[in-house]
Design a protein around this motif. Structure first.
Motif, PDB file in Angstrom:
ATOM      1  N   GLU A   1       0.689  -1.207  -0.052  1.00  0.00           N
ATOM      2  CA  GLU A   1      -0.078   0.003   0.091  1.00  0.00           C
ATOM      3  C   GLU A   1       0.863   1.353   0.011  1.00  0.00           C
ATOM      4  O   GLU A   1       0.286   2.311  -0.303  1.00  0.00           O
ATOM      5  CB  GLU A   1      -0.878  -0.179   1.185  1.00  0.00           C
ATOM      6  CG  GLU A   1      -0.281  -0.263   2.559  1.00  0.00           C
ATOM      7  CD  GLU A   1      -0.220  -1.351   2.989  1.00  0.00           C
ATOM      8  OE1 GLU A   1      -0.186  -1.806   4.150  1.00  0.00           O
ATOM      9  OE2 GLU A   1       0.431  -2.214   2.294  1.00  0.00           O
TER      10      GLU A   1
ATOM     11  N   ARG B   1      -5.985   5.421  -9.631  1.00  0.00           N
ATOM     12  CA  ARG B   1      -4.951   5.905  -8.801  1.00  0.00           C
ATOM     13  C   ARG B   1      -3.638   5.455  -9.054  1.00  0.00           C
ATOM     14  O   ARG B   1      -2.554   6.129  -8.971  1.00  0.00           O
ATOM     15  CB  ARG B   1      -5.362   5.621  -7.338  1.00  0.00           C
ATOM     16  CG  ARG B   1      -4.713   6.209  -6.186  1.00  0.00           C
ATOM     17  CD  ARG B   1      -4.881   5.477  -4.820  1.00  0.00           C
ATOM     18  NE  ARG B   1      -6.506   5.418  -4.713  1.00  0.00           N
ATOM     19  CZ  ARG B   1      -6.788   4.386  -3.962  1.00  0.00           C
ATOM     20  NH1 ARG B   1      -6.008   3.661  -3.139  1.00  0.00           N
ATOM     21  NH2 ARG B   1      -8.087   4.013  -3.674  1.00  0.00           N
ATOM     22  N   THR B   2      -3.525   4.133  -9.515  1.00  0.00           N
ATOM     23  CA  THR B   2      -2.372   3.437  -9.712  1.00  0.00           C
ATOM     24  C   THR B   2      -1.741   3.655 -10.961  1.00  0.00           C
ATOM     25  O   THR B   2      -0.410   3.808 -11.275  1.00  0.00           O
ATOM     26  CB  THR B   2      -2.492   1.875  -9.373  1.00  0.00           C
ATOM     27  OG1 THR B   2      -3.417   1.394 -10.411  1.00  0.00           O
ATOM     28  CG2 THR B   2      -2.799   1.546  -7.881  1.00  0.00           C
ATOM     29  N   HIS B   3      -2.555   4.056 -12.004  1.00  0.00           N
ATOM     30  CA  HIS B   3      -2.112   4.497 -13.441  1.00  0.00           C
ATOM     31  C   HIS B   3      -3.052   5.640 -13.590  1.00  0.00           C
ATOM     32  O   HIS B   3      -3.956   5.891 -14.476  1.00  0.00           O
ATOM     33  CB  HIS B   3      -2.357   3.354 -14.600  1.00  0.00           C
ATOM     34  CG  HIS B   3      -1.763   2.084 -13.962  1.00  0.00           C
ATOM     35  ND1 HIS B   3      -2.410   1.274 -13.082  1.00  0.00           N
ATOM     36  CD2 HIS B   3      -0.416   1.663 -14.176  1.00  0.00           C
ATOM     37  CE1 HIS B   3      -1.681  -0.067 -12.917  1.00  0.00           C
ATOM     38  NE2 HIS B   3      -0.466   0.411 -13.744  1.00  0.00           N
TER      39      HIS B   3
ATOM     40  N   GLY C   1       3.402   1.405  -2.099  1.00  0.00           N
ATOM     41  CA  GLY C   1       4.307   1.610  -3.427  1.00  0.00           C
ATOM     42  C   GLY C   1       5.464   0.876  -3.223  1.00  0.00           C
ATOM     43  O   GLY C   1       6.031   0.853  -4.494  1.00  0.00           O
TER      44      GLY C   1
ATOM     45  N   TYR D   1      -1.797  -6.430  -5.957  1.00  0.00           N
ATOM     46  CA  TYR D   1      -1.602  -5.033  -5.112  1.00  0.00           C
ATOM     47  C   TYR D   1      -2.275  -5.489  -3.551  1.00  0.00           C
ATOM     48  O   TYR D   1      -3.325  -5.744  -3.393  1.00  0.00           O
ATOM     49  CB  TYR D   1      -2.715  -3.934  -5.636  1.00  0.00           C
ATOM     50  CG  TYR D   1      -1.907  -3.450  -6.876  1.00  0.00           C
ATOM     51  CD1 TYR D   1      -1.140  -2.563  -6.775  1.00  0.00           C
ATOM     52  CD2 TYR D   1      -2.295  -3.754  -8.040  1.00  0.00           C
ATOM     53  CE1 TYR D   1      -0.643  -1.798  -8.172  1.00  0.00           C
ATOM     54  CE2 TYR D   1      -1.870  -3.430  -9.147  1.00  0.00           C
ATOM     55  CZ  TYR D   1      -1.120  -2.456  -9.476  1.00  0.00           C
ATOM     56  OH  TYR D   1      -0.526  -1.956 -10.432  1.00  0.00           O
TER      57      TYR D   1
ATOM     58  N   GLU E   1       4.745  -2.340 -17.908  1.00  0.00           N
ATOM     59  CA  GLU E   1       4.263  -2.935 -16.621  1.00  0.00           C
ATOM     60  C   GLU E   1       4.341  -4.396 -16.732  1.00  0.00           C
ATOM     61  O   GLU E   1       4.352  -4.771 -17.812  1.00  0.00           O
ATOM     62  CB  GLU E   1       2.755  -2.503 -16.682  1.00  0.00           C
ATOM     63  CG  GLU E   1       2.696  -1.124 -16.110  1.00  0.00           C
ATOM     64  CD  GLU E   1       2.836  -0.974 -14.694  1.00  0.00           C
ATOM     65  OE1 GLU E   1       2.075  -1.520 -13.873  1.00  0.00           O
ATOM     66  OE2 GLU E   1       3.720  -0.283 -14.255  1.00  0.00           O
TER      67      GLU E   1
ATOM     68  N   SER F   1       7.597  -2.514  -3.981  1.00  0.00           N
ATOM     69  CA  SER F   1       7.286  -3.672  -4.727  1.00  0.00           C
ATOM     70  C   SER F   1       8.336  -4.816  -4.705  1.00  0.00           C
ATOM     71  O   SER F   1       9.662  -4.436  -4.580  1.00  0.00           O
ATOM     72  CB  SER F   1       6.928  -3.381  -6.126  1.00  0.00           C
ATOM     73  OG  SER F   1       7.958  -2.885  -6.788  1.00  0.00           O
TER      74      SER F   1
END
Length: 564
Positions: A112, A433-435, A114, A356, A350, A116
């Motif tokens: 959450e 929000r993510t993209h 960001g 997520y 990507e 990874s």
């Protein structure tokens, strides 16, 4: 495709003198199609009755406004030539004329905040990445990657014959393959992934490792993670051209080319039993069809409770469909799917798949979420034909509880549709929000709940994969396959196949059809025969056939399909 009124008349109780034994198969999922293929190859005459308009069961797809929503396959075990699982697919024609997409990245997990981690399929690349990410966890990282290299180096056999029918030569061949790796297999099979993940100091790795399989199958040990990641590295876990429905259509084509007949829109109402022997089936329209043997390759509880009217069972089925059905950890969880149609391309560079991990406030807004995570797959980035020209499609999924969806649909259809709308709205907002900017290009969101799965496939609790390996159900399912030979005591002329009689997964479902045909041939005193398909016609989109819309769909930037 094959129709309900095609083929010979089986309404007569007795078959013509000198004709081959007749077999009725209930269900045109992968197990039913495989049963039919192997029975046809072995000289039996078969018919498959399927309630739906498509083959494949859960291995399916549907169309919405030019988009193809592929429902099932994330990866397919058996795509590498020379493996036993590949032999099954070759015999069934599943990969005829198809290319296979292989991934060098199995999955990415993003928390959450960001941060990874990417699970590369190459052990060396994975080890370097993990060490750079969490140098303080060098010891468990090196241990995991060392075991991954060992799994990639061994050639574990795929059991093509059920244990009771194996020859001494087959048993010795299995022993020779397994014994050198026995300690590795035993150790990783008895080490829970949840426990292993706790050895890591890095908080992201502790959470990410169990979700390497996109979402976390509760109770899984290390072994299946290592096995599957190694299979992806060696090319044995790829994505076949044509996807899920393409796989089913190819096996359907193989079956009909062998002389088999499929009746679609043919719902079986009951199995006909005379003097303790299954003699045929009665369809919902009242017609009766007779055969020497009936194979039920569909939902297990439905077979016993409805098709057999509760008259037959066994200790194994009593335990599976009674005691274990509602006990957590035995059934694969149900899934909510949200297919997203996008105008324009997908985000560049990507990974094809990302899990997520959701913050508590996000997880609380996602209806029925069991694991506080959302999987996003860029489907049209690696599979042709899934989106119209100039457009793209994503597949977003999460594990969800079945009961809340079912109760809501029964009690209040409007509230049920509103809950699906909540899923669609969350997915749209989350993707934007993510993209940033993606949300404005979303043309439609189509939501399939666990109840949708149950309605269109008949799978109890909406479980796509039925029984979970490494659970209490595994030993009982193995007893049903190996000791009971997929039969029920007191009922001759009948057997079961599929993931409700064995374990979940497409290759297991197909192999269970092979087993059912082998047991049947032994019972009838006929030789079992199987050979690879020789169909070399290249795959093309026309092989998908007619794609039903299924239900009315509402199109809008944030509106889900209205299909239930």
């Amino acid at each position: 495709m094959a129709g309900a009124d095609r083929g010979p008349d089986w309404s007569a109780r007795e078959r013509p003198a000198g004709g081959p034994p007749r077999v009725i198969v209930i269900g045109a999922g992968l197990a039913g199609l495989a049963t039919g293929c192997y029975a046809q190859m072995s000289g039996l005459e078969t018919r498959i009755f399927e309630k739906h308009v498509l083959p494949g069961g859960c291995c399916t797809a549907w169309s919405r406004h030019g988009y193809l929503f592929d429902y099932c396959i994330d990866w397919l075990i058996g795509t590498a030539e020379g493996t036993g699982a590949h032999q099954v697919w070759r015999e069934l024609g599943a990969l005829d004329g198809k290319s296979v997409t292989h991934f060098d990245t199995f999955n990415r997990v993003v928390d959450e905040h960001g941060r990874s981690v990417t699970f590369h399929t190459d052990p060396d690349r994975l080890e370097a990445h993990l060490l750079a990410l969490a140098p303080g966890d060098a010891a468990p990282i090196r241990a995991f990657c060392r075991d991954l290299r060992r799994f990639a180096a061994i050639d574990l056999p795929w059991d093509l014959t059920p244990p009771p029918l194996r020859t001494t030569r087959e048993r010795l061949r299995t022993l020779r393959a397994v014994l050198p790796a026995f300690r590795l297999l035993w150790r990783t099979a008895t080490t829970p992934m949840s426990g292993f993940a706790q050895r890591f100091q890095d908080p992201l790795l502790r959470r990410a490792l169990p979700t390497m399989f996109l979402q976390e199958p509760a109770g899984f040990p290390l072994l299946p993670y290592l096995y599957t990641l190694a299979a992806a590295h060696t090319g044995n876990a790829g994505f076949p051209q044509g996807g899920s429905l393409g796989l089913a259509r190819s096996v359907e084509e193989r079956y009909t080319s062998l002389g088999g007949v499929i009746g679609y829109r043919c719902r079986v109402d009951r199995i006909l039993v005379e003097d303790g022997r299954a003699v045929g089936v009665e369809l919902r329209d009242g017609t009766r069809h007779f055969a020497d043997h009936v194979v039920a390759a569909c939902d297990g509880p439905t077979v016993l409770d409805r098709l057999l009217r509760g008259r037959y069972s066994s200790p194994a089925t009593d335990r599976l469909y009674g005691e274990l059905l509602d006990r957590p950890g035995n059934l694969y969880p149900a899934v909510v799917s949200a297919f997203v149609g996008v105008d324009g391309p997908l985000p560049p560079r990507e990974p094809h798949c990302t899990t997520y991990l959701l913050a508590p406030e996000d997880a609380g807004r996602l209806p029925g979420s069991l694991q506080h995570s959302l999987v996003v797959q860029l489907r049209s980035a690696y599979a042709e034909g899934f989106a119209p020209p100039g457009k793209s499609v994503l597949h977003c999924t999460y594990f969800s509880d079945y009961r809340s969806w079912r109760e809501l649909r029964v009690r209040d259809r409007r509230a049920y549709r509103a809950r699906k709308q909540q899923v669609a709205e969350f997915v749209r907002e989350f993707l934007d929000r993510t993209h940033p900017g993606l949300g404005a290009r979303i043309e439609l969101v189509d939501v399939a709940s666990p109840v949708t799965t149950e309605r269109f496939t008949g799978n109890t609790r909406g479980s796509i994969l039925a029984w979970q390996a490494f659970s209490e159900a595994e030993d009982t399912a193995n007893r049903l396959v190996n000791r009971d030979r997929m039969r029920l005591p007191g009922l001759s002329g009948f057997s079961m196949a599929g993931q409700w009689a064995s374990l979940g997964g497409l290759i297991r479902a197909a192999t269970s059809g092979r087993y059912a045909a082998q047991y049947l041939c032994r019972e009838l005193g006929r030789p079992f025969r199987a050979w690879p398909s020789d169909n070399r016609e290249p795959w093309h989109p026309g092989k998908w056939g007619h794609l039903p819309q299924l239900d009315r769909v509402t199109v809008g930037a944030a509106e889900p399909g209205a299909g239930e």
